[in-house]
Design a protein around this motif. Structure first.
Motif, PDB file in Angstrom:
ATOM      1  N   SER A  97     -91.796  66.220  -6.936  1.00 17.93           N
ATOM      2  CA  SER A  97     -90.461  65.978  -6.396  1.00 17.93           C
ATOM      3  C   SER A  97     -90.318  66.566  -5.000  1.00 17.93           C
ATOM      4  O   SER A  97     -89.824  65.914  -4.077  1.00 17.93           O
ATOM      5  CB  SER A  97     -89.402  66.579  -7.328  1.00 17.93           C
ATOM      6  OG  SER A  97     -88.109  66.447  -6.766  1.00 17.93           O
TER       7      SER A  97
ATOM      8  N   ARG B 254     -85.331  67.661  -9.591  1.00 19.15           N
ATOM      9  CA  ARG B 254     -85.234  67.401  -8.147  1.00 19.15           C
ATOM     10  C   ARG B 254     -85.510  68.714  -7.441  1.00 19.15           C
ATOM     11  O   ARG B 254     -84.859  69.725  -7.717  1.00 19.15           O
ATOM     12  CB  ARG B 254     -83.829  66.897  -7.792  1.00 19.15           C
ATOM     13  CG  ARG B 254     -83.731  66.275  -6.400  1.00 19.15           C
ATOM     14  CD  ARG B 254     -84.425  64.916  -6.391  1.00 19.15           C
ATOM     15  NE  ARG B 254     -84.087  64.127  -5.211  1.00 19.15           N
ATOM     16  CZ  ARG B 254     -84.695  64.250  -4.021  1.00 19.15           C
ATOM     17  NH1 ARG B 254     -85.609  65.172  -3.846  1.00 19.15           N
ATOM     18  NH2 ARG B 254     -84.357  63.463  -3.011  1.00 19.15           N
TER      19      ARG B 254
ATOM     20  N   THR C 197     -88.408  62.849  -4.119  1.00 22.69           N
ATOM     21  CA  THR C 197     -87.933  61.939  -5.161  1.00 22.69           C
ATOM     22  C   THR C 197     -87.509  62.734  -6.387  1.00 22.69           C
ATOM     23  O   THR C 197     -87.863  63.896  -6.553  1.00 22.69           O
ATOM     24  CB  THR C 197     -89.037  60.957  -5.604  1.00 22.69           C
ATOM     25  OG1 THR C 197     -90.163  61.712  -6.083  1.00 22.69           O
ATOM     26  CG2 THR C 197     -89.462  60.060  -4.456  1.00 22.69           C
ATOM     27  N   THR C 198     -86.746  62.079  -7.253  1.00 18.18           N
ATOM     28  CA  THR C 198     -86.456  62.640  -8.571  1.00 18.18           C
ATOM     29  C   THR C 198     -87.591  62.268  -9.511  1.00 18.18           C
ATOM     30  O   THR C 198     -88.003  61.106  -9.562  1.00 18.18           O
ATOM     31  CB  THR C 198     -85.129  62.096  -9.112  1.00 18.18           C
ATOM     32  OG1 THR C 198     -84.061  62.524  -8.257  1.00 18.18           O
ATOM     33  CG2 THR C 198     -84.868  62.590 -10.531  1.00 18.18           C
ATOM     34  N   VAL C 199     -88.109  63.242 -10.240  1.00 23.96           N
ATOM     35  CA  VAL C 199     -89.219  63.006 -11.155  1.00 23.96           C
ATOM     36  C   VAL C 199     -88.712  63.148 -12.587  1.00 23.96           C
ATOM     37  O   VAL C 199     -88.025  64.115 -12.917  1.00 23.96           O
ATOM     38  CB  VAL C 199     -90.377  63.988 -10.896  1.00 23.96           C
ATOM     39  CG1 VAL C 199     -91.496  63.780 -11.909  1.00 23.96           C
ATOM     40  CG2 VAL C 199     -90.908  63.813  -9.481  1.00 23.96           C
TER      41      VAL C 199
ATOM     42  N   GLU D 225     -85.319  65.482 -16.226  1.00 27.44           N
ATOM     43  CA  GLU D 225     -85.578  65.138 -14.828  1.00 27.44           C
ATOM     44  C   GLU D 225     -85.456  66.366 -13.941  1.00 27.44           C
ATOM     45  O   GLU D 225     -84.778  67.339 -14.296  1.00 27.44           O
ATOM     46  CB  GLU D 225     -84.630  64.041 -14.330  1.00 27.44           C
ATOM     47  CG  GLU D 225     -83.160  64.383 -14.405  1.00 27.44           C
ATOM     48  CD  GLU D 225     -82.285  63.224 -13.912  1.00 27.44           C
ATOM     49  OE1 GLU D 225     -82.691  62.520 -12.985  1.00 27.44           O
ATOM     50  OE2 GLU D 225     -81.187  63.061 -14.470  1.00 27.44           O
TER      51      GLU D 225
END
Length: 382
Positions: free
Chosen positions: A343, A214, A348-350, A212
């Motif tokens: 992101s 950010r 958003t968090t991807v 992930e």
């Protein structure tokens, strides 16, 4: 479907260069010339849209055939390897043409402007023994990265825990006066895409898959469509956490990777290329001296370079095997950069794997995000 690749045993590999600018002249051609001295390659043609430029290029370098038409060159010369040294917006079309003609491809970074383009190129590759399209990620190659990759893979220094990846360079307004720079359609992105991709690719090559990201991005100085600085926090599947900074606003220029493992810190500090002396391993206090000495023994110095990657690519061609920096392996940094942009532009968090067909960031790095997507000119009433 690509034309069948002719056998490469017992003869030189016939190479062609597309684009006669600085990267073709300064990096690809010297690497090809060195392997020509070793009996491995011969450059049979060069292609450029500027007839005068390509004629002069061939005259200066002894290349026998100059072309302004890529398809004609591919048909008449039948090269085994095509080096793509043109702006990113041309990479997909030129790589696909070469693959369909049966040639392997070695394409400059960034590979293509979007993940959709990358998947389209991969779909044109051969399915058994090539031809394949490899991306120029020369920082992966050489004795330093090879040694550290092995230490990390074998967990000799324990698990990787914390990492920093830094590409802080400086580019002035004259740099962005070149029409294709700083624009989404032609460059694909800002420093994350065009500059920091090398260090991010090396980080991924050392640490493996990410899970992930950010990120934030800014347009702080330059009058461009893309960003001129970005920062990101990345979690890897291993659990390691990393920070990434990409900038063209930094007068004190440096390229840097630092990885803190359980038993040692590994650090690479350089600018545009590295040798053994650019790497440093600092063991934890309780590590035995003999073990620490082994970690710091990088062996004979082989600097990162186009030559070292080309040498491995040629070996892969002769063996009929997929080369490093191609296929899924070559996609990793583009995948992370796409997620970084998504992101940053959507706050958003991807997560890894979430950007695919149907996602606006799959077909455009700006994703159509307000404030980042290019302005669409209003139609003038008739």
């Amino acid at each position: 479907m690509s034309r069948p690749t002719p056998p490469l045993t017992g003869r030189r590999i016939r190479a062609a260069v597309i684009g006669t600018g600085a990267i073709g002249r300064g990096s690809h051609l010297p690497a090809l010339a060195r392997l020509a001295e070793e009996g491995e390659t011969e450059v049979v043609a060069a292609v450029d849209i500027d007839a005068d430029a390509v004629e002069a290029f061939c005259a200066e370098t002894g290349i026998p055939h100059a072309y302004t038409d890529l398809d004609r060159m591919l048909e008449e010369q039948r090269p085994d390897l095509v080096c793509v040294c043109t702006p990113p917006t041309l990479h997909r079309e030129q790589t696909v043409a070469a693959l369909r003609a049966g040639a392997w491809v070695w394409c400059e970074k960034p590979p293509v402007p979007t993940l959709a383009d990358y998947d389209a190129v991969e779909a044109e590759e051969g399915t058994d023994g090539g031809p394949y399209a490899s991306i120029v990620f020369q920082h992966r190659f050489g004795s330093g990265s090879r040694h550290v990759r092995r230490l990390i893979a074998e967990r000799a220094m324990g698990r990787p825990l914390v990492a920093h990846c830094q590409t802080t360079w400086y580019r002035d307004t004259a740099y962005y006066a070149v029409p294709w720079r700083g624009r989404w359609h032609t460059e694909g992105g800002g420093p994350a895409m065009g500059h920091g991709i090398h260090q991010m690719d090396l980080l991924l090559d050392l640490l493996g898959p990410w899970s992930e990201v950010r990120a934030m991005a800014g347009r702080l100085v330059h009058d461009v469509e893309t960003e001129d600085v970005s920062t990101a926090l990345v979690r890897f599947e291993s659990g390691a956490l990393a920070t990434i900074v990409n900038s063209v606003l930094s007068p004190d220029e440096v390229s840097r990777i630092r990885i803190d493992c359980e038993r040692a810190t590994v650090e690479l500090t350089h600018l545009y290329g590295h040798s053994n002396e650019n790497w440093r391993v600092t063991p934890a206090r309780d590590v035995p001296a003999a073990e620490a000495a082994a970690w710091q023994d990088f062996g004979p110095d082989v600097p990162s370079s186009h030559l070292e990657q080309l040498r491995e690519l040629v070996a892969s061609m002769r063996a009929g095997r997929r080369p490093r920096s191609s296929g899924a392996d070559g996609r990793t940094s583009l995948d992370l950069i796409t997620a970084l942009y998504k992101s940053a532009f959507t706050d958003t968090t991807v997560r890894a794997g979430e950007i695919g067909p149907g996602d606006p960031f799959y077909t455009a790095m700006h994703g159509g995000a307000p404030g980042w997507a290019p302005a669409v000119a209003a139609e003038v009433p008739a």
